[in-house]
Write a protein that holds these residues in place. Structure first.
Motif, PDB file in Angstrom:
ATOM      1  N   ASP A 201       0.859  -1.188   0.000  1.00 11.37           N
ATOM      2  CA  ASP A 201       0.000   0.000   0.000  1.00 11.37           C
ATOM      3  C   ASP A 201       0.890   1.231   0.000  1.00 11.37           C
ATOM      4  N   LEU A 202       0.853   1.959  -1.100  1.00 15.15           N
ATOM      5  CA  LEU A 202       1.733   3.112  -1.275  1.00 15.15           C
ATOM      6  C   LEU A 202       1.379   4.239  -0.318  1.00 15.15           C
ATOM      7  N   ALA A 203       0.100   4.373   0.033  1.00 17.12           N
ATOM      8  CA  ALA A 203      -0.329   5.461   0.914  1.00 17.12           C
ATOM      9  C   ALA A 203       0.092   5.224   2.360  1.00 17.12           C
ATOM     10  N   SER A 204      -0.070   3.983   2.840  1.00 13.46           N
ATOM     11  CA  SER A 204       0.257   3.673   4.240  1.00 13.46           C
ATOM     12  C   SER A 204       1.649   3.103   4.412  1.00 13.46           C
ATOM     13  N   ASP A 205       2.336   2.825   3.306  1.00 14.35           N
ATOM     14  CA  ASP A 205       3.699   2.282   3.338  1.00 14.35           C
ATOM     15  C   ASP A 205       3.749   0.950   4.087  1.00 14.35           C
ATOM     16  N   THR A 206       2.842   0.029   3.742  1.00 17.02           N
ATOM     17  CA  THR A 206       2.790  -1.281   4.386  1.00 17.02           C
ATOM     18  C   THR A 206       2.871  -2.393   3.344  1.00 17.02           C
ATOM     19  N   VAL A 207       3.609  -3.451   3.688  1.00 18.35           N
ATOM     20  CA  VAL A 207       3.797  -4.605   2.815  1.00 18.35           C
ATOM     21  C   VAL A 207       3.070  -5.808   3.398  1.00 18.35           C
ATOM     22  N   SER A 208       2.339  -6.542   2.560  1.00 20.56           N
ATOM     23  CA  SER A 208       1.613  -7.722   3.026  1.00 20.56           C
ATOM     24  C   SER A 208       2.575  -8.892   3.224  1.00 20.56           C
ATOM     25  N   ASP A 209       2.080  -9.939   3.877  1.00 17.15           N
ATOM     26  CA  ASP A 209       2.850 -11.172   3.991  1.00 17.15           C
ATOM     27  C   ASP A 209       2.989 -11.821   2.614  1.00 17.15           C
ATOM     28  N   ALA A 210       4.009 -12.667   2.477  1.00 23.16           N
ATOM     29  CA  ALA A 210       4.244 -13.347   1.208  1.00 23.16           C
ATOM     30  C   ALA A 210       3.216 -14.450   0.976  1.00 23.16           C
TER      31      ALA A 210
END
Length: 279
Positions: A201-210
């Motif tokens: 998520d570019l807005a919140s700067d969060t990466v999901s699990d693989a």
């Protein structure tokens, strides 16, 4: 063999047409019966090596090339085809021509193939992905701090969002932008050679699990984009010696990694180069 300038213009036109994986009607955005599978350029023997020769050829169901409007179809003076890259939105309406001039900085033109409008992006932005509806464009640039900033532009060339992204996002490809202009899908292979899907998520700067991808181990990810139904579409290729001999198109469940085959075909084994949709 055509001149470099003539060959470059042909390359741009052919590549743009080749990226129309499933051409859509401008009003309904429903896939047509016709589609381009790949574009290729013949290789000819010259002494003990091979060189590009002839015209770009499209392998497709009926045959059709869309010309680029205005200055987007003309290379700047002193720029050869080796300095040019192209990209087309999944709906086939927006094209980008990116070239590298003096100083090594990219310069990108965004062309609306329906209206003929051409927008120039800032010179430090390198184009990475389109949203499925063609209304958002993802670019990236290297900052003075040696970090990578992703920027989203709208169809008029206006910046809508930017973020300095983590290395797990900036160092992996292929990558794709969703219609919301903020969600990014990317594939990581790594040393294990087991491809995994992440969303960012570019807005919140969060990466999901693989999420492990359900594809055969002998296939490598080539291109990725979000489909109009909201699921990523992945093109994979397999072959020997780095040459792609067969290609598979799949839709991907971003939550589970499950895939469903949409299309598959073999490609020529003798071209000097070839372009798959989205490349």
């Amino acid at each position: 063999m055509k001149s470099l300038r003539r060959c470059a213009v042909l390359a741009v036109a052919a590549a743009v047409a080749a990226m129309i994986a499933t051409p859509a009607d401008a009003k309904t955005r429903t896939p047509s019966d016709d589609s381009v599978r790949y574009a290729w350029l013949k290789g000819c023997a010259k002494k003990d090596y091979r060189v590009p020769c002839g015209d770009w050829t499209l392998t497709m169901r009926s045959g059709k090339v869309r010309p680029l409007p205005g200055t987007a179809a003309v290379l700047p003076k002193g720029v050869s085809e080796f300095n040019v890259d192209t990209m087309l939105s999944p709906d086939g309406l927006i094209a980008v021509v990116e070239y590298f001039a003096e100083g090594g900085k990219p310069s990108s033109l965004v062309a609306n193939l329906k209206t003929g409008k051409v927008v120039r992006l800032p010179r430090d932005q390198s184009v990475m992905s389109f949203s499925p509806d063609g209304q958002h464009l993802l670019t990236g640039r290297l900052t003075d701090d040696n970090t990578t900033e992703f920027v989203v532009f709208d169809a008029d060339g206006q910046k809508t969002l930017s973020q300095v992204v983590p290395q797990i996002v900036s160092n992996n490809t292929p990558i794709a932008l969703a219609d919301d202009g903020t969600t990014i899908a990317l594939i990581i292979t790594g040393q294990s050679n087991k491809p995994r899907l992440h969303t960012y998520d570019l807005a919140s700067d969060t990466v999901s699990d693989a999420v492990p991808l359900d594809i055969p181990k002998n296939e490598g990810a080539q291109t990725l984009y979000w489909g109009t139904a909201g699921a990523p579409t992945l093109w994979t290729g397999s072959g020997d010696g780095g040459t792609v001999f067969s290609v598979v198109k799949r839709t991907v469940d971003a939550g589970t990694g499950a895939t469903r085959r949409l299309d598959s075909f073999k490609v020529r084994t003798d071209p000097w180069t070839l372009w798959l949709p989205g490349q």
